[in-house]
Design a protein around this motif. Structure first.
Motif, PDB file in Angstrom:
ATOM      1  N   SER A  23      43.582   4.245 -41.570  1.00 40.83           N
ATOM      2  CA  SER A  23      42.134   4.384 -41.576  1.00 40.83           C
ATOM      3  C   SER A  23      41.664   5.539 -40.703  1.00 40.83           C
ATOM      4  O   SER A  23      40.554   6.047 -40.885  1.00 40.83           O
ATOM      5  CB  SER A  23      41.465   3.085 -41.111  1.00 40.83           C
ATOM      6  OG  SER A  23      41.731   2.841 -39.744  1.00 40.83           O
ATOM      7  N   SER A 169      35.152  -0.726 -52.871  1.00 41.55           N
ATOM      8  CA  SER A 169      34.374   0.395 -52.329  1.00 41.55           C
ATOM      9  C   SER A 169      34.559   1.640 -53.197  1.00 41.55           C
ATOM     10  O   SER A 169      33.630   2.436 -53.361  1.00 41.55           O
ATOM     11  CB  SER A 169      34.789   0.690 -50.885  1.00 41.55           C
ATOM     12  OG  SER A 169      36.018   1.385 -50.809  1.00 41.55           O
ATOM     13  N   LEU A 196      29.559   2.653 -49.187  1.00 36.62           N
ATOM     14  CA  LEU A 196      29.480   3.006 -47.773  1.00 36.62           C
ATOM     15  C   LEU A 196      29.504   1.763 -46.901  1.00 36.62           C
ATOM     16  O   LEU A 196      30.214   1.714 -45.880  1.00 36.62           O
ATOM     17  CB  LEU A 196      28.209   3.818 -47.526  1.00 36.62           C
ATOM     18  CG  LEU A 196      27.926   4.192 -46.068  1.00 36.62           C
ATOM     19  CD1 LEU A 196      29.045   5.034 -45.488  1.00 36.62           C
ATOM     20  CD2 LEU A 196      26.581   4.927 -45.972  1.00 36.62           C
ATOM     21  N   ARG A 197      28.746   0.742 -47.283  1.00 38.68           N
ATOM     22  CA  ARG A 197      28.704  -0.492 -46.491  1.00 38.68           C
ATOM     23  C   ARG A 197      30.095  -1.094 -46.336  1.00 38.68           C
ATOM     24  O   ARG A 197      30.511  -1.470 -45.229  1.00 38.68           O
ATOM     25  CB  ARG A 197      27.775  -1.502 -47.161  1.00 38.68           C
ATOM     26  CG  ARG A 197      27.743  -2.871 -46.461  1.00 38.68           C
ATOM     27  CD  ARG A 197      26.962  -3.888 -47.261  1.00 38.68           C
ATOM     28  NE  ARG A 197      27.559  -4.171 -48.562  1.00 38.68           N
ATOM     29  CZ  ARG A 197      28.617  -4.968 -48.734  1.00 38.68           C
ATOM     30  NH1 ARG A 197      29.212  -5.545 -47.693  1.00 38.68           N
ATOM     31  NH2 ARG A 197      29.088  -5.178 -49.954  1.00 38.68           N
ATOM     32  N   ARG A 199      33.065   0.340 -46.634  1.00 34.76           N
ATOM     33  CA  ARG A 199      33.975   1.169 -45.838  1.00 34.76           C
ATOM     34  C   ARG A 199      33.639   1.106 -44.354  1.00 34.76           C
ATOM     35  O   ARG A 199      34.540   1.109 -43.508  1.00 34.76           O
ATOM     36  CB  ARG A 199      33.964   2.609 -46.363  1.00 34.76           C
ATOM     37  CG  ARG A 199      34.595   2.690 -47.737  1.00 34.76           C
ATOM     38  CD  ARG A 199      34.749   4.084 -48.284  1.00 34.76           C
ATOM     39  NE  ARG A 199      35.443   4.018 -49.560  1.00 34.76           N
ATOM     40  CZ  ARG A 199      36.017   5.047 -50.158  1.00 34.76           C
ATOM     41  NH1 ARG A 199      35.970   6.243 -49.595  1.00 34.76           N
ATOM     42  NH2 ARG A 199      36.627   4.893 -51.320  1.00 34.76           N
ATOM     43  N   GLU A 200      32.364   1.037 -44.034  1.00 34.43           N
ATOM     44  CA  GLU A 200      31.989   0.891 -42.628  1.00 34.43           C
ATOM     45  C   GLU A 200      32.424  -0.466 -42.093  1.00 34.43           C
ATOM     46  O   GLU A 200      32.923  -0.567 -40.959  1.00 34.43           O
ATOM     47  CB  GLU A 200      30.480   1.078 -42.474  1.00 34.43           C
ATOM     48  CG  GLU A 200      30.028   2.528 -42.652  1.00 34.43           C
ATOM     49  CD  GLU A 200      28.527   2.699 -42.509  1.00 34.43           C
ATOM     50  OE1 GLU A 200      28.097   3.809 -42.158  1.00 34.43           O
ATOM     51  OE2 GLU A 200      27.776   1.726 -42.750  1.00 34.43           O
ATOM     52  N   LEU A 205      37.632   4.750 -41.580  1.00 33.28           N
ATOM     53  CA  LEU A 205      36.959   5.957 -41.124  1.00 33.28           C
ATOM     54  C   LEU A 205      37.218   7.146 -42.032  1.00 33.28           C
ATOM     55  O   LEU A 205      36.305   7.918 -42.337  1.00 33.28           O
ATOM     56  CB  LEU A 205      37.413   6.299 -39.700  1.00 33.28           C
ATOM     57  CG  LEU A 205      36.904   5.396 -38.574  1.00 33.28           C
ATOM     58  CD1 LEU A 205      37.414   5.908 -37.234  1.00 33.28           C
ATOM     59  CD2 LEU A 205      35.387   5.329 -38.569  1.00 33.28           C
ATOM     60  N   THR A 208      34.972   7.140 -44.963  1.00 31.96           N
ATOM     61  CA  THR A 208      33.538   6.957 -44.738  1.00 31.96           C
ATOM     62  C   THR A 208      32.742   8.241 -44.945  1.00 31.96           C
ATOM     63  O   THR A 208      31.647   8.221 -45.518  1.00 31.96           O
ATOM     64  CB  THR A 208      33.295   6.385 -43.333  1.00 31.96           C
ATOM     65  OG1 THR A 208      33.930   5.101 -43.237  1.00 31.96           O
ATOM     66  CG2 THR A 208      31.810   6.202 -43.061  1.00 31.96           C
ATOM     67  N   ALA A 211      31.963   8.817 -48.539  1.00 37.91           N
ATOM     68  CA  ALA A 211      30.952   7.866 -48.990  1.00 37.91           C
ATOM     69  C   ALA A 211      29.553   8.289 -48.524  1.00 37.91           C
ATOM     70  O   ALA A 211      28.567   8.143 -49.256  1.00 37.91           O
ATOM     71  CB  ALA A 211      31.285   6.466 -48.481  1.00 37.91           C
ATOM     72  N   LEU A 212      29.469   8.824 -47.317  1.00 37.89           N
ATOM     73  CA  LEU A 212      28.187   9.320 -46.807  1.00 37.89           C
ATOM     74  C   LEU A 212      27.684  10.500 -47.632  1.00 37.89           C
ATOM     75  O   LEU A 212      26.494  10.580 -47.978  1.00 37.89           O
ATOM     76  CB  LEU A 212      28.344   9.743 -45.337  1.00 37.89           C
ATOM     77  CG  LEU A 212      28.431   8.620 -44.303  1.00 37.89           C
ATOM     78  CD1 LEU A 212      29.021   9.149 -43.001  1.00 37.89           C
ATOM     79  CD2 LEU A 212      27.059   8.007 -44.064  1.00 37.89           C
TER      80      LEU A 212
END
Length: 260
Positions: A23, A169, A196-197, A199-200, A205, A208, A211-212
């Motif tokens: 991760s 995800s 995103l939710r 993965r967070e 990481l 993420t 996804a952002l």
């Protein structure tokens, strides 16, 4: 690391350590933990191959190591399900090579995934991942959004049934990308936000920042700028990984210039 890509309370310490390293983009360290088992344990060999292939996809490096790991996994596979899972990994490595323009292996990817489909039992836990990877080829190589959507939906349903949050995800993200392509903005925002939710929440990481950026593409300013800034922070924290994300991290004018 459980089948869902999460660290559960009852996960073995080895799998927990592998997940934490993976991760944080430490694929080589994670693969090294599995190496003592990979010569004789088909599951460990497959997991090691998947880690090294993910490194290729995120960094564009390490193709020889991934290919060597894959050959080991193929050589020690004993059952049809193990052979099918190894074929799925071959298809994914060939897909990554094609996507990043290292070498065109699109035909090899399609053949390998077809072989995987023939070998895996209908109820095999590996089926959702196979469906997802077939969707990737349809979306990004064959440019067939309808086939991609059908494959992603099968993968999404299978991942939900198995509780595979990490795969969910990814299916959310790729289904959202197809929705955005068709102008379905609300559906795209929802899918990107769910990706995103998850993965967070998992602490993934390295996945993420992409996804952002995906969510930023469906949001208006200034929210889009905030999301890109957060993605840039994570990108720098992880040493510039994934490498292909760099052109998406600047302001709109800069990104347009770089893309052209």
């Amino acid at each position: 690391m459980s089948g869902s890509g999460t660290t559960a309370d009852d996960d073995p310490p080895l799998q927990t350590a592998v997940w934490r390293l993976r991760s944080r983009a430490c694929w080589l360290d994670a693969a090294a933990l599995l190496e003592p088992h990979a010569a004789t344990d088909p599951a460990a060999a497959l997991q090691r191959t998947a880690l090294l292939t993910e490194r290729c996809l995120y960094t564009g490096q390490g193709w020889t190591e991934a290919e060597d790991a894959l050959r080991t996994a193929e050589a020690i596979a004993r059952t049809d399900d193990e052979r099918g899972a190894a074929a799925c990994e071959r298809g994914h490595l060939a897909y990554a090579s094609t996507l990043l323009a290292v070498r065109d292996r699109a035909d090899e990817a399609s053949v390998a995934l077809s072989r995987s489909a023939a070998l895996l039992a209908p109820a095999s836990p590996a089926r959702p991942l196979l469906d997802f990877r077939r969707g990737l080829i349809a979306q990004n190589i064959a440019d067939s959004p309808q086939s991609a959507r059908a494959a992603f939906r099968r993968a999404h349903a299978g991942a939900a049934n198995q509780g595979d949050e990490l795969l969910l995800s990814s299916t959310w993200r790729h289904l959202a990308a197809l929705a955005l392509r068709e102008g379905e903005l609300a559906e795209a925002r929802h899918g990107f936000a769910e990706s995103l939710r998850i993965r967070e929440e998992l602490g993934f990481l390295v996945g993420t920042a992409p996804a952002l950026i995906s969510l930023a593409g469906a949001e208006p300013e200034p929210e889009a700028a905030r999301l890109r800034a957060e993605a840039g922070r994570l990108f720098r924290l992880l040493g510039g990984v994934p490498t292909w994300l760099a052109p998406y991290l600047g302001p709109p004018a800069q990104r347009t210039a770089e893309a052209s």
